[in-house]
Design an enzyme around this catalytic site. Structure first.
Site, short mmCIF file in Angstrom:
data_model
loop_
_atom_site.label_atom_id
_atom_site.label_comp_id
_atom_site.label_asym_id
_atom_site.label_seq_id
_atom_site.Cartn_x
_atom_site.Cartn_y
_atom_site.Cartn_z
N CYS A 2 0.85 -1.18 0.00
CA CYS A 2 0.00 0.00 0.00
C CYS A 2 0.90 1.24 0.00
O CYS A 2 1.92 1.27 0.68
CB CYS A 2 -0.95 0.11 1.18
N ARG A 27 3.79 -0.43 -4.89
CA ARG A 27 3.54 -0.97 -3.55
C ARG A 27 2.19 -1.69 -3.46
O ARG A 27 1.87 -2.30 -2.45
CB ARG A 27 3.56 0.15 -2.51
N TRP A 74 -2.87 -2.63 -1.73
CA TRP A 74 -2.63 -4.07 -1.91
C TRP A 74 -3.50 -4.73 -0.87
O TRP A 74 -3.26 -4.60 0.34
CB TRP A 74 -1.15 -4.39 -1.69
N ASN A 100 -1.58 1.90 5.71
CA ASN A 100 -0.73 0.83 5.19
C ASN A 100 -0.34 -0.02 6.38
O ASN A 100 0.36 0.45 7.28
CB ASN A 100 0.52 1.45 4.54
N GLU A 481 15.88 -18.68 -8.29
CA GLU A 481 15.54 -17.33 -8.73
C GLU A 481 14.92 -17.35 -10.14
O GLU A 481 13.97 -16.63 -10.42
CB GLU A 481 16.79 -16.44 -8.68
N LYS A 485 11.24 -15.91 -10.95
CA LYS A 485 11.01 -14.85 -11.94
C LYS A 485 9.93 -15.27 -12.92
O LYS A 485 9.03 -14.51 -13.23
CB LYS A 485 12.28 -14.53 -12.74
N GLU A 488 6.50 -15.30 -11.24
CA GLU A 488 6.01 -13.97 -10.86
C GLU A 488 5.46 -13.19 -12.04
O GLU A 488 4.40 -12.59 -11.94
CB GLU A 488 7.17 -13.12 -10.30
N HIS A 504 15.12 -37.52 -6.58
CA HIS A 504 14.35 -37.72 -5.35
C HIS A 504 12.92 -37.23 -5.50
O HIS A 504 12.25 -36.99 -4.51
CB HIS A 504 15.05 -37.03 -4.18
N LYS A 603 5.62 -4.60 -4.34
CA LYS A 603 7.07 -4.51 -4.29
C LYS A 603 7.60 -4.64 -2.87
O LYS A 603 8.64 -5.23 -2.62
CB LYS A 603 7.49 -3.16 -4.90
O1 M6R Z 1 12.51 -5.77 -0.39
P1 M6R Z 1 12.97 -7.16 -0.09
O2 M6R Z 1 14.24 -7.53 -0.78
O3 M6R Z 1 13.03 -7.44 1.38
O4 M6R Z 1 11.83 -8.09 -0.69
C1 M6R Z 1 11.85 -9.46 -0.49
C2 M6R Z 1 10.86 -10.15 -1.39
O5 M6R Z 1 9.57 -9.70 -1.14
C3 M6R Z 1 11.18 -9.91 -2.87
O6 M6R Z 1 12.48 -10.30 -3.19
C4 M6R Z 1 10.20 -10.66 -3.76
O7 M6R Z 1 10.39 -12.04 -3.66
C5 M6R Z 1 10.29 -10.16 -5.18
N1 M6R Z 1 8.98 -10.00 -5.74
C6 M6R Z 1 11.08 -11.04 -6.06
O8 M6R Z 1 11.07 -10.67 -7.38
#
Ligand code: M6R
Length: 608
Positions: A2, A27, A74, A100, A481, A485, A488, A504, A603
Site C-alpha cells: 500500500c 507498492r 494491496w 498501510n 531465482e 522470476k 512472478e 528424489h 514490491k
Molecule cells: O525488499 P525485499 O528484498 O526485502 O523483498 C523481499 C521479497 O519480497 C522480494 O524479493 C520478492 O520475492 C520479489 N517479488 C522477487 O522478485
C-alpha cells in the site's frame, strides 16, 4: 504494501497526489483513492484497479483544495473493490483515513464498535481504525491518533484528516514506513520518497510510534508520550526518487539492462583493483566484533533470500565463516538462542519487509550484532541495523527484483573479500578475484547482447505450462531465482531445484511438455550437470542449457543453449541469472502479462 501520499499547502493537491500515487503504485495496485476537503464537503474518489482508473474517474473534476490524501492498495482484508478502497471514513464521516498495515485486533475492535452503534460499510480492518480515531477525537487529532494507536495492534502507517480541521493532516507510523517532505509551498507525507519526485528532496524520516501534525507552513513531530521531537532534515539524492523508463517499455527490462552498471556501482570506491583490498565504510565501526563473529545468520525473503543462500556458500567456503541463510518468516518464530558472538545480516531491497525486520529485532533482543544489506537509503532496515552495506543500485521499480539480486551477489563477493582480509588471508588470491570482479560488467553486457536469442527461446516455450530450473551449488540459488522470476511475471508454473535432488522426486515431472532450464557452466560441477541433462533428455524433456561459451558437448545435448562468457566458478551466478530474467520477461510479454505489476504482488511486503 500500500502506498500513502498526503499533501497540505498552497497548491492544488490533486496533481501532487496523483503523481505521488503513480510513483507508489509498485507498492500495491488493486485499487486507489483520493480525498480532499473543499467548501465544507469531503470530495472522495475511489476506483478498483490501478491509479490510471482513479485518474480517469477524476478526469474533468475541478479540485482546488490544497489538502488531501491518496492511497494505492494491496488488499489484505477484503476484496479489491471500490468500497474497500481507501480513504475510509470514520464516525459520521468526521474522519478520513488512509492506511498501510494491518489492524491485527480488528475483529475484536469491530465487535466493540458495533455494540455502540457503528455501522461498517467495508470489509477492511482500516475502517475500524477510522471509526476508532473518530471516537477518540476530542478537539486534537494528534491525541486522537495516539489514543487509537494505543488500542490497536499490528504495523501501521497512516494519514488522517478531520472535518473540523480541514487544513491539517496527521500522519503516524508503527512498523510501516512514513516520511515527511518539506517544500516552500507545503508539506508532504508518504510511505516512500519516490512519491516526492519532482516536488522536494528535503525529507524527515519518522521513527516508530512517532506522530506528525502537518499544515501548509509547519510540521511538528511527537513521540509515543506526546513529547515534541526535533527531527533531522535529510537531503535525498535524485537517484533515490528517479523512476524514469528512459525509452524502455518496462521497468523490468530497464533494470535488467542496468545490471552491468549495478555490478560496477556495488564495488565502486570499495574495491581496489590494484591491490584487491576491500573497504566497506558501513562496517568500519564494528570490525572488531566482525573479526570475532562466531556465526553469521543471513535472514531475508524471496529473491533476497536466494541471494542469501549464495552468500552462505560463498562466505563459508571462501572466508571460513560459519554462515547460514534463513527464510526470515521462519526464522522469526524459531525459538533458539544464539551465542553472543553471532551476528545477523538482514538482506532487503526495500528495507521494509516486515518479516526481515522482525528477524532483525529478534536478533537484537538476543544481543546479536545486526547488519543490513539494503538498497533503499533511509529505510527502516537501514536505520534499525547497527551497521551495514548499501547496494547503491538506484531505485528498483519493477515488482520482480532483477538488478538487486545481481547487486546482492556482487556485494557478497565484497563481504567475502572483506572477511578474508579481516583474518589476513592470502592477498594474491584476492587480487585475481578482484580483477575478475572488475571485468564482470563487460561480461554482463555480453550476456545482455544475447537478448534476441533468448526472446526466440521464450517464444518457443512460453506456452508450456510447467518448467523446471536446475542448478548445483552456487547456481542452485540461480535456479530458484529463475523459477521465481518466471512464476512472478508470466504466471507459468516453475520449480527451482538443486539438480542433485532430481532423482528424489521432480524427475517424475519430466516429459516432452516440461522444459528444463539447466544451469551448467564450466565450473567444477559441470560433469554432474551433464548427468542431469542426460536424465532429462532420456525422458524426452526439452532442455534449455545455460553454458559457458564454446561448450560443444552440452550444446549438442541440449535443445537450446545460451552461451555465457567464462569466469570464476563463484561468479557464474552473476552471469547465469540474466538469461533466466530475460526468459521470464519475454515469456510475460508474449503472454500479455503486466510485467511491472504482476497480479497479487507488491514490491514492498510490509505486512506479515
Ligand atoms: O525488499 P525485499 O528484498 O526485502 O523483498 C523481499 C521479497 O519480497 C522480494 O524479493 C520478492 O520475492 C520479489 N517479488 C522477487 O522478485
Amino acid at each position: 504494501m500500500c502506498g500513502i501520499i498526503a499533501y497540505v499547502g498552497d497548491q492544488p493537491a490533486q496533481p501532487i497526489i496523483l503523481s505521488g500515487l503513480r510513483a507508489l503504485e509498485y507498492r500495491g495496485y488493486d485499487s486507489a483513492g483520493f480525498v480532499v476537503r473543499e467548501n465544507g464537503q469531503w470530495r472522495r474518489w475511489r476506483a478498483s484497479g490501478p491509479v490510471a482508473a482513479l485518474a480517469a474517474k477524476m478526469n474533468g473534476a475541478s479540485i482546488r483544495s490544497g489538502c488531501g490524501l491518496g492511497h494505492t492498495r494491496w488488499a489484505t482484508h477484503g476484496a479489491p473493490t471500490e468500497v474497500n478502497a481507501h480513504p475510509h471514513a470514520g464516525g459520521q464521516d468526521e474522519v478520513m483515513l488512509v492506511h498501510n498495515g494491518i489492524v491485527e485486533n480488528f475483529s475484536r475492535l469491530k465487535k466493540k464498535l458495533a455494540m455502540v452503534g457503528t455501522v461498517f460499510v467495508s470489509e477492511t480492518d482500516t475502517e475500524v481504525l477510522a471509526h476508532l480515531i473518530a471516537l477518540c477525537y476530542a478537539g486534537d487529532l494528534v491525541s486522537a491518533v495516539a489514543e487509537a494507536m494505543s488500542r490497536t495492534e499490528g504495523p501501521l502507517g497512516i494519514a488522517v484528516m478531520h472535518r473540523a480541521r480541514p487544513d491539517e493532516i496527521v500522519v503516524a507510523r508503527r512498523g510501516s514506513p512514513m516520511l515527511l517532505g518539506l517544500t516552500d509551498r507545503g508539506r508532504l507525507a508518504a510511505s516512500d520518497a519516490a512519491a516526492f519526485a519532482g516536488w522536494t528532496d528535503q525529507v524527515i524520516y519518522l521513527a516508530d510510534n512517532e506522530i506528525a501534525r502537518l499544515t501548509a507552513d509547519s510540521h511538528q513531530v511527537f513521540d509515543a508520550r506526546s513529547a515534541r521531537v526535533d527531527k533531522v532534515v535529510t537531503t535525498i539524492s535524485p537517484a533515490e526518487t528517479a523512476a524514469e523508463l528512459n525509452g524502455f517499455p518496462h521497468f523490468m527490462r530497464k533494470e535488467i539492462y542496468e545490471q552491468a552498471e549495478t555490478a560496477a556501482s556495488a564495488w565502486r570506491g570499495r574495491l581496489d583493483p590494484v591491490t584487491g583490498a576491500v573497504k566497506l565504510g558501513g562496517l568500519l565501526d564494528c570490525q572488531e566484533r566482525l573479526k570475532n563473529c562466531s556465526e553469521l545468520i543471513i535472514a531475508a525473503c524471496g529473491t533476497s533470500y536466494y541471494a542469501g543462500l549464495y552468500g552462505q556458500y560463498l562466505l563459508s567456503e571462501s572466508a571460513g565463516l560459519d554462515a547460514r541463510a534463513e527464510i526470515a518468516s521462519e526464522f522469526r518464530y524459531c525459538q533458539r538462542s544464539y551465542p553472543a558472538a553471532a551476528a545477523l545480516l538482514a538482506i532487503s531491497q526495500s528495507g521494509e519487509t516486515a518479516d526481515t525486520l522482525a528477524a532483525v529485532r529478534l536478533a537484537q533482543a538476543q544481543g546479536l550484532l545486526s547488519l543490513g544489506l539494503v538498497n533503499v537509503a533511509g529505510s527502516t532496515l537501514a536505520r534499525e541495523t547497527a551497521a551495514g552495506v548499501y547496494n547503491h543500485a538506484g531505485p528498483e521499480i519493477g515488482v520482480a527484483s532483477t538488478k538487486i539480486f545481481l547487486s546482492q551477489l556482487a556485494i557478497f563477493n565484497l563481504l567475502a573479500l572483506f572477511w578474508r582480509q579481516l583474518h589476513g588471508r592470502d592477498r594474491a588470491e584476492d587480487l585475481a578475484w578482484a580483477q575478475a570482479l572488475v571485468g564482470l560488467p563487460d561480461k554482463i553486457r555480453q550476456v545482455l547482447a544475447l537478448d534476441n536469442r533468448i526472446a526466440a527461446i521464450a517464444e518457443r516455450f512460453c506456452h508450456y505450462p510447467n518448467w523446471l530450473f536446475l542448478g548445483r551449488h552456487f547456481n542452485y540459488p540461480v535456479a530458484l531465482e529463475g523459477a521465481l522470476k518466471l512464476k512472478e511475471v508470466s504466471y507459468i508454473h516453475a520449480e527451482g531445484y538443486a539438480a542433485g535432488e532430481m532423482k528424489h522426486g521432480p524427475i517424475a515431472l519430466v516429459s516432452p511438455e516440461v522444459p528444463t532450464v539447466a544451469i551448467a557452466p564450466a565450473d567444477r560441477l559441470r560433469a554432474k550437470m551433464i548427468g542431469n541433462i542426460m536424465e532429462v533428455k532420456s525422458r524426452r524433456g526439452p532442455v534449455i542449457a545455460i553454458i559457458t561459451a564454446g561448450d560443444e558437448e552440452i550444446k549438442e545435448l541440449a535443445d537450446e543453449a545460451i552461451e555465457i562468457p567464462p569466469t570464476l566458478d563463484w561468479l557464474y551466478p552473476l552471469l547465469a541469472v540474466i538469461p533466466g530474467q530475460l526468459l521470464a520477461y519475454h515469456a510475460a510479454c508474449l503472454l500479455g502479462r503486466n510485467v511491472d505489476r504482476p497480479r497479487n504482488l507488491a514490491k514492498s511486503v510490509t505486512v506479515e
